[in-house]
Design a protein around this motif. Structure first.
Motif, PDB file in Angstrom:
ATOM      1  N   LEU A 182      -0.947  -0.079 -17.013  1.00 28.81           N
ATOM      2  CA  LEU A 182       0.243   0.188 -15.983  1.00 28.81           C
ATOM      3  C   LEU A 182       1.597   0.201 -16.421  1.00 28.81           C
ATOM      4  N   VAL A 183       1.790  -0.596 -17.673  1.00 24.42           N
ATOM      5  CA  VAL A 183       3.430  -0.549 -18.173  1.00 24.42           C
ATOM      6  C   VAL A 183       3.383   0.724 -18.666  1.00 24.42           C
ATOM      7  N   THR A 184       2.548   1.565 -19.024  1.00 32.08           N
ATOM      8  CA  THR A 184       2.782   2.676 -20.048  1.00 32.08           C
ATOM      9  C   THR A 184       2.831   3.667 -18.941  1.00 32.08           C
ATOM     10  N   ALA A 185       2.138   3.681 -17.848  1.00 32.27           N
ATOM     11  CA  ALA A 185       2.284   4.483 -16.510  1.00 32.27           C
ATOM     12  C   ALA A 185       3.578   4.450 -15.945  1.00 32.27           C
ATOM     13  N   LEU A 186       3.826   3.060 -15.831  1.00 33.75           N
ATOM     14  CA  LEU A 186       5.418   2.803 -15.067  1.00 33.75           C
ATOM     15  C   LEU A 186       6.540   3.531 -15.789  1.00 33.75           C
ATOM     16  N   TYR A 219      10.303   5.395  -4.596  1.00 41.39           N
ATOM     17  CA  TYR A 219      11.013   4.536  -3.879  1.00 41.39           C
ATOM     18  C   TYR A 219      11.330   3.156  -4.198  1.00 41.39           C
ATOM     19  N   SER A 220      10.299   2.545  -4.935  1.00 37.04           N
ATOM     20  CA  SER A 220      10.493   1.068  -5.246  1.00 37.04           C
ATOM     21  C   SER A 220      11.464   0.895  -6.403  1.00 37.04           C
ATOM     22  N   ARG A 252       0.972  -1.280  -0.052  1.00 39.16           N
ATOM     23  CA  ARG A 252       0.045   0.088  -0.036  1.00 39.16           C
ATOM     24  C   ARG A 252       0.959   1.134   0.103  1.00 39.16           C
ATOM     25  N   ASP A 253       0.650   2.050  -0.901  1.00 38.11           N
ATOM     26  CA  ASP A 253       1.383   3.156  -1.117  1.00 38.11           C
ATOM     27  C   ASP A 253       1.400   4.257   0.048  1.00 38.11           C
ATOM     28  N   LYS A 273      -1.164   6.195  -8.451  1.00 34.39           N
ATOM     29  CA  LYS A 273      -0.131   6.106  -7.578  1.00 34.39           C
ATOM     30  C   LYS A 273       1.004   5.671  -8.010  1.00 34.39           C
ATOM     31  N   VAL A 274       1.346   5.426  -9.247  1.00 35.95           N
ATOM     32  CA  VAL A 274       2.474   5.071  -9.891  1.00 35.95           C
ATOM     33  C   VAL A 274       3.622   5.933  -9.491  1.00 35.95           C
TER      34      VAL A 274
END
Length: 247
Positions: free
Chosen positions: A117-121, A105-106, A70-71, A98-99
């Motif tokens: 999600l890949v695009t956002a990351l 930090y991740s 959880r962020d 949340k990305v």
């Protein structure tokens, strides 16, 4: 009565040291039984609702890989421990809004399960000027249509996501992750589930040979994961104790 997670530091350190030693013994025994070297398996301690003080104690005890799901818990904790040489793993279902925070930090996001999600990351990684490792979370129960609530992509969708990750700036495709299904044909059959994950990993590595990380197994089933060939086990309760309730 003082709750376990509120014990003074010396007592809490002793508690964590004892728990950690027991988990290390379990991993070592599982490796020996499987004919594997202990160094082939990395322990990732899932700290979830526990405080930064516990992360610091774990660091003193030799832990270098910690995970959060959880962020809102992770971001302030990671900031408070920014001076420590830790590798942070994000293991929870990740919303695109949340990305940017999570990539602050991740080092590894273990729960990649969709193209959006890949695009956002990728966008966030490029903006931050860093490379982030990605694991595809595989929903083994989705293979037969019995989809649970733990997230992930069906095994048949892994190749497409792997190719997308490898082709995205700022991302590195490291491998696969799963959580033993609670429903479907693998429910209660952790070893069979993890064996299936290893099969999917082997197939993917034909075209993506560097993606050799396999994250599987938690406090209750780490032995089955090690026996199947997992490279990383995610352990929370067995090290930290029963989590305090939120709210």
């Amino acid at each position: 009565m003082t709750e376990r997670h509120e014990l003074p530091d010396p007592a809490r350190r002793d508690e964590l040291a004892e728990n950690l030693a027991k988990v290390e013994e379990r991993i070592a025994a599982a490796c020996a039984a499987a004919g594997r070297k202990r160094e082939e398996v990395t322990l990732v301690v899932v700290t979830k609702t526990y405080p930064a003080s516990d992360v610091r104690l774990l660091y003193e005890l030799g832990v270098r890989n910690v995970a959060e799901n959880r962020d809102q818990d992770a971001a302030p904790k990671a900031a408070a421990c920014a001076d420590l040489d830790l590798q942070w793993h994000f293991v929870g279902q990740l919303q695109t809004n949340k990305v940017r925070s999570v990539l602050g930090y991740s080092d590894v996001v273990q729960s990649v399960d969709r193209m959006k999600l890949v695009t956002a990351l990728s966008s966030a990684a490029v903006r931050a000027g860093r490379e982030v490792g990605c694991l595809i979370q595989v929903a083994l129960d989705a293979e037969t249509g019995a989809r649970g609530e733990r997230g992930g992509v069906a095994p048949g969708g892994t190749e497409e996501l792997a190719t997308a990750i490898e082709g995205s700036a700022g991302l590195r495709f490291d491998g696969l992750m799963t959580v033993a299904p609670l429903v479907g044909p693998y429910a209660g059959r952790q070893r069979a589930a993890f064996d299936r994950l290893m099969e999917i990993s082997a197939d993917l590595r034909v075209g993506h040979p560097a993606a050799n990380m396999v994250s599987a197994g938690m406090s209750t089933d780490l032995e089955e994961a090690v026996a199947a060939g997992a490279t990383h086990v995610r352990v929370g309760t067995a090290v930290l104790g029963v989590r305090p309730r939120l709210g």
